[in-house]
Design a protein around this motif. Structure first.
Motif, PDB file in Angstrom:
ATOM      1  N   ASN A 205      -5.607   3.641   2.439  1.00  0.00           N
ATOM      2  CA  ASN A 205      -4.302   3.731   3.108  1.00  0.00           C
ATOM      3  C   ASN A 205      -4.072   5.126   3.667  1.00  0.00           C
ATOM      4  O   ASN A 205      -4.624   6.117   3.188  1.00  0.00           O
ATOM      5  CB  ASN A 205      -3.170   3.346   2.146  1.00  0.00           C
ATOM      6  CG  ASN A 205      -3.251   1.882   1.752  1.00  0.00           C
ATOM      7  OD1 ASN A 205      -3.475   1.561   0.586  1.00  0.00           O
ATOM      8  ND2 ASN A 205      -3.102   0.993   2.708  1.00  0.00           N
ATOM      9  N   ASN A 222      -9.564  10.565   9.583  1.00  0.00           N
ATOM     10  CA  ASN A 222      -9.930   9.778  10.768  1.00  0.00           C
ATOM     11  C   ASN A 222      -8.721   8.991  11.233  1.00  0.00           C
ATOM     12  O   ASN A 222      -8.121   8.250  10.447  1.00  0.00           O
ATOM     13  CB  ASN A 222     -11.052   8.784  10.437  1.00  0.00           C
ATOM     14  CG  ASN A 222     -12.356   9.496  10.151  1.00  0.00           C
ATOM     15  OD1 ASN A 222     -12.677  10.497  10.779  1.00  0.00           O
ATOM     16  ND2 ASN A 222     -13.110   8.987   9.189  1.00  0.00           N
ATOM     17  N   ARG A 237       3.591   1.553  12.450  1.00  0.00           N
ATOM     18  CA  ARG A 237       3.975   0.864  11.214  1.00  0.00           C
ATOM     19  C   ARG A 237       5.375   1.304  10.812  1.00  0.00           C
ATOM     20  O   ARG A 237       5.879   2.325  11.264  1.00  0.00           O
ATOM     21  CB  ARG A 237       3.029   1.244  10.047  1.00  0.00           C
ATOM     22  CG  ARG A 237       1.585   0.836  10.232  1.00  0.00           C
ATOM     23  CD  ARG A 237       1.404  -0.659  10.038  1.00  0.00           C
ATOM     24  NE  ARG A 237       0.004  -1.042  10.124  1.00  0.00           N
ATOM     25  CZ  ARG A 237      -0.638  -1.285  11.276  1.00  0.00           C
ATOM     26  NH1 ARG A 237      -0.011  -1.171  12.433  1.00  0.00           N
ATOM     27  NH2 ARG A 237      -1.912  -1.630  11.264  1.00  0.00           N
ATOM     28  N   ARG A 299     -10.120   0.451  13.535  1.00  0.00           N
ATOM     29  CA  ARG A 299     -10.535  -0.168  12.285  1.00  0.00           C
ATOM     30  C   ARG A 299     -10.423  -1.686  12.449  1.00  0.00           C
ATOM     31  O   ARG A 299      -9.388  -2.180  12.907  1.00  0.00           O
ATOM     32  CB  ARG A 299      -9.624   0.319  11.153  1.00  0.00           C
ATOM     33  CG  ARG A 299      -9.958  -0.234   9.788  1.00  0.00           C
ATOM     34  CD  ARG A 299      -9.171   0.466   8.689  1.00  0.00           C
ATOM     35  NE  ARG A 299      -7.770   0.071   8.657  1.00  0.00           N
ATOM     36  CZ  ARG A 299      -6.892   0.466   7.746  1.00  0.00           C
ATOM     37  NH1 ARG A 299      -7.278   1.311   6.794  1.00  0.00           N
ATOM     38  NH2 ARG A 299      -5.643   0.071   7.776  1.00  0.00           N
ATOM     39  N   ASP A 302      -7.062  -4.277  12.078  1.00  0.00           N
ATOM     40  CA  ASP A 302      -5.744  -3.639  12.165  1.00  0.00           C
ATOM     41  C   ASP A 302      -4.853  -4.349  13.183  1.00  0.00           C
ATOM     42  O   ASP A 302      -5.310  -4.682  14.286  1.00  0.00           O
ATOM     43  CB  ASP A 302      -5.882  -2.169  12.612  1.00  0.00           C
ATOM     44  CG  ASP A 302      -5.961  -1.227  11.430  1.00  0.00           C
ATOM     45  OD1 ASP A 302      -5.602  -1.638  10.309  1.00  0.00           O
ATOM     46  OD2 ASP A 302      -6.378  -0.062  11.636  1.00  0.00           O
TER      47      ASP A 302
END
Ligand code: UFG
Length: 340
Positions: A205, A222, A237, A299, A302
């Motif tokens: 996370n 990253n 988010r 990623r 996602d």
């Protein structure tokens, strides 16, 4: 009505913060955990904050016989908050059976025991905004009416299935009442820095990765993608302070015990979306720490952007997430310095 609340996953991240708020609000608490992803030391942190040891039983909720003994010892349990679950999205893809066994099995046992052995079968379920998948832009910010879409991982599927199991149980058994709380992204730690999130190994996370990078444990953060269809290209988010989230659980239990609503769902977020890059800069501003980061590829799995419309929780639960993001990030940083 009894004021004892059973907390499964008591030594986990959200469970531990919720216990503190429940005790502050005057509830008696019985915690259970099998320490599969937490440590007994969390109980000491809780005890220091609340000034007493909590009632606790080490047990695995998938082990029906042992779990049932908790109800013999505490016949006055009037509500339960069910946190105990495996929660790593990536791991769930590799080990789906572990996720189905743990997450579905523990919930089924809990419902069965609550409806047959507890003083009241009021259940608050720890759900997730993952049940909405990637919502279309017309559904943002997300209300509880947004469509439930196919989940991206076995973990996400277990959250959807658990909500179905709960809904069917409410329908079938007259005494079961349920509130499902769909969390957005919980972050931060208790202001005392005595409890917080303890990720196993390399954090998956964002915030634990940020604090470990600022502490020099990781070389560089990253950022997974800057080519999304968002203002700065990074994902968005709704980051909610874990103590604000914990207080929502107290309100949910209050309401279940007072009103006994049969089945309700609430989105728990701040109502404000933040991009990964905005969060990084907020952390730097809040703590004055250096945070080396670089942009890398996206990623897998996602979702691009998701944030809550928390109006229903604001109005019906009388709850609002209001801690400023800088304070939240400072709490995460204090915890990082204290925990390891
Ligand atoms: N991110 C990075 N670098 C990192 C870690 C994360 O850029 O090192 C980015 C991710 O790509 C994502 C954002 O930060 O855009 C947030 O990622 P998290 O892993 O912190 O959180 P997620 O939104 O992916 O997942 C969380 C919970 C899940 C839950 C999901 C619901 O971890 O359990 O929210 O949407 F299912």
């Amino acid at each position: 009505m009894s004021k004892r609340v059973l907390i499964t996953g008591a030594t986990g991240y959200i469970g531990s913060h919720t216990i503190v708020e429940l005790i502050k609000a005057g509830y008696e608490v019985t915690g259970v955990d099998n320490f599969s992803n937490s440590s007994p030391a969390v109980l000491e942190g809780i005890a220091k904050i609340v000034g007493k040891e909590i009632d606790f039983v080490e047990t695995d909720c998938t082990d029906y016989e042992n779990f049932a003994k908790v109800f013999e010892k505490y016949p006055d349990i009037g509500a339960a908050i069910h946190f105990a679950a495996s929660k790593a999205v990536g791991e769930s893809v590799e080990k789906p059976l572990l996720y189905y066994r743990n997450n579905l099995g523990s919930l089924i046992n809990l419902i069965e025991l609550m409806r047959t052995k507890a003083a009241g079968a009021n259940i608050v379920f720890s759900s997730s905004c993952t049940v909405y998948g990637q919502p279309g832009p017309e559904h943002l910010p997300l209300t509880e009416q947004a469509p439930i879409q196919p989940a991206h991982s076995p973990y996400g599927k277990t959250k959807q299935m658990c909500e179905d199991i709960l809904r069917d149980s409410v329908h079938a058994y007259g005494n079961v009442n349920v509130t499902s709380l769909r969390y957005f992204n919980p972050i931060g730690a208790h202001p005392t820095a005595l409890i917080g999130e303890l990720p196993n190994g390399v954090p998956q996370n964002l915030v634990p990765y940020i604090t470990q990078t600022a502490a020099g444990i990781r070389e560089c953060l990253n950022v997974f993608g800057d080519d999304y269809n968002t203002p700065d290209g990074s994902c968005i988010r709704d980051y909610i302070y874990v103590c604000d989230l914990a207080r929502a659980h107290v309100k949910a239990v209050d309401r279940l015990l007072e009103k006994g609503e049969r089945f309700e769902v609430f989105n728990l977020g701040t109502g404000k979306g933040l991009s990964v890059l905005e969060l990084i800069h907020a952390f730097i501003k809040a703590t004055g720490r250096d945070l080396p980061y670089k942009i890398v590829g996206r990623r897998a799995g996602d979702v691009e952007q998701v944030w809550a419309n928390p109006s229903k929780a604001n109005e019906i639960l009388g709850w609002k997430a209001e801690t400023p993001i800088e304070d939240v990030l400072r709490s995460a940083w204090r915890w990082q310095q204290n925990c390891c």
